[in-house]
Each structure stands twice: as C-alpha cells, then as structure tokens.
Write a protein that holds these residues in place. Structure first.
Motif, PDB file in Angstrom:
ATOM      1  N   PRO A  32       0.795  -1.233   0.000  1.00 42.08           N
ATOM      2  CA  PRO A  32       0.000   0.000   0.000  1.00 42.08           C
ATOM      3  C   PRO A  32       0.831   1.291   0.000  1.00 42.08           C
ATOM      4  O   PRO A  32       0.483   2.254  -0.671  1.00 42.08           O
ATOM      5  N   ALA A  33       1.933   1.320   0.722  1.00 41.87           N
ATOM      6  CA  ALA A  33       2.763   2.520   0.763  1.00 41.87           C
ATOM      7  C   ALA A  33       3.350   2.827  -0.617  1.00 41.87           C
ATOM      8  O   ALA A  33       3.447   3.986  -1.022  1.00 41.87           O
ATOM      9  N   ILE A  57       1.983   1.967  -3.478  1.00 42.90           N
ATOM     10  CA  ILE A  57       0.889   2.398  -4.350  1.00 42.90           C
ATOM     11  C   ILE A  57       0.646   3.889  -4.187  1.00 42.90           C
ATOM     12  O   ILE A  57       0.410   4.607  -5.156  1.00 42.90           O
ATOM     13  N   SER A  58       0.744   4.368  -2.956  1.00 45.50           N
ATOM     14  CA  SER A  58       0.588   5.801  -2.695  1.00 45.50           C
ATOM     15  C   SER A  58       1.652   6.596  -3.442  1.00 45.50           C
ATOM     16  O   SER A  58       1.366   7.660  -4.007  1.00 45.50           O
ATOM     17  N   GLU A  59       2.875   6.093  -3.481  1.00 44.08           N
ATOM     18  CA  GLU A  59       3.944   6.778  -4.215  1.00 44.08           C
ATOM     19  C   GLU A  59       3.699   6.754  -5.714  1.00 44.08           C
ATOM     20  O   GLU A  59       3.992   7.724  -6.419  1.00 44.08           O
ATOM     21  N   VAL A 105       0.767   6.743  -7.162  1.00 47.39           N
ATOM     22  CA  VAL A 105      -0.277   7.744  -7.411  1.00 47.39           C
ATOM     23  C   VAL A 105       0.322   9.147  -7.416  1.00 47.39           C
ATOM     24  O   VAL A 105       0.011   9.972  -8.284  1.00 47.39           O
ATOM     25  N   ASP A 106       1.191   9.442  -6.459  1.00 47.21           N
ATOM     26  CA  ASP A 106       1.857  10.747  -6.426  1.00 47.21           C
ATOM     27  C   ASP A 106       2.669  10.981  -7.696  1.00 47.21           C
ATOM     28  O   ASP A 106       2.677  12.075  -8.257  1.00 47.21           O
ATOM     29  N   ARG A 118       0.414  11.801 -10.632  1.00 46.64           N
ATOM     30  CA  ARG A 118      -0.050  13.193 -10.557  1.00 46.64           C
ATOM     31  C   ARG A 118       1.040  14.163 -10.989  1.00 46.64           C
ATOM     32  O   ARG A 118       0.762  15.172 -11.642  1.00 46.64           O
TER      33      ARG A 118
END
Length: 70
Positions: free
Chosen positions: A15-16, A18-20, A22-23, A26
């Motif tokens: 999960p961590a 995946i957050s990166e 997404v960033d 963007r």
C-alpha cells in the motif's frame, strides 16, 4: 504498455508504494497536460456577486465566551 500490465504490476505493490505511484502519476500529469485547461483556469473572484447575503445585526458584538478577557 497495456493497462492490464500496469494493473498487474500495481497489484503486487504494498500500500505505501501504491501511494507513491499515485503521487508520481499526478506529477507526470502536471508535467504533460493533455490540453491548455490547466493554464486557463477561470477566476473565482466575483462568483457570489448578486447572491442573497445575510449577516446578523450583532455580528460585531463581543462573544460571551470572551467576556473574561475583555
């Protein structure tokens, strides 16, 4: 690269990470805008002009909660 390959690879990440991802996506979208809509944002000044507005008659009066400080 097909989206299915990206989905498969992203599905294997914690999960961590995946957050990166997404960033990072963007950030890329800011670097390569699809069209000029990013730079042609409409100004929000005056959007409430002509709308009904109400302000209480005792708006400027001190609040009872602050009486000990006055």
């Amino acid at each position: 690269m097909p989206y299915a390959v990206l989905e498969k690879e992203i599905g294997t990440l914690p999960p961590a990470a995946i957050s990166e991802v997404v960033d990072f996506i963007r950030l890329i979208k800011l670097k390569f805008p699809e069209d000029d809509t990013v730079s042609a944002k409409k100004s929000l000044y005056g959007v409430w002009k002509g709308e009904p507005f109400y302000m209480s008659s005792d708006f400027d009066e001190p609040l009872e909660d602050f009486a000990e400080y006055m």
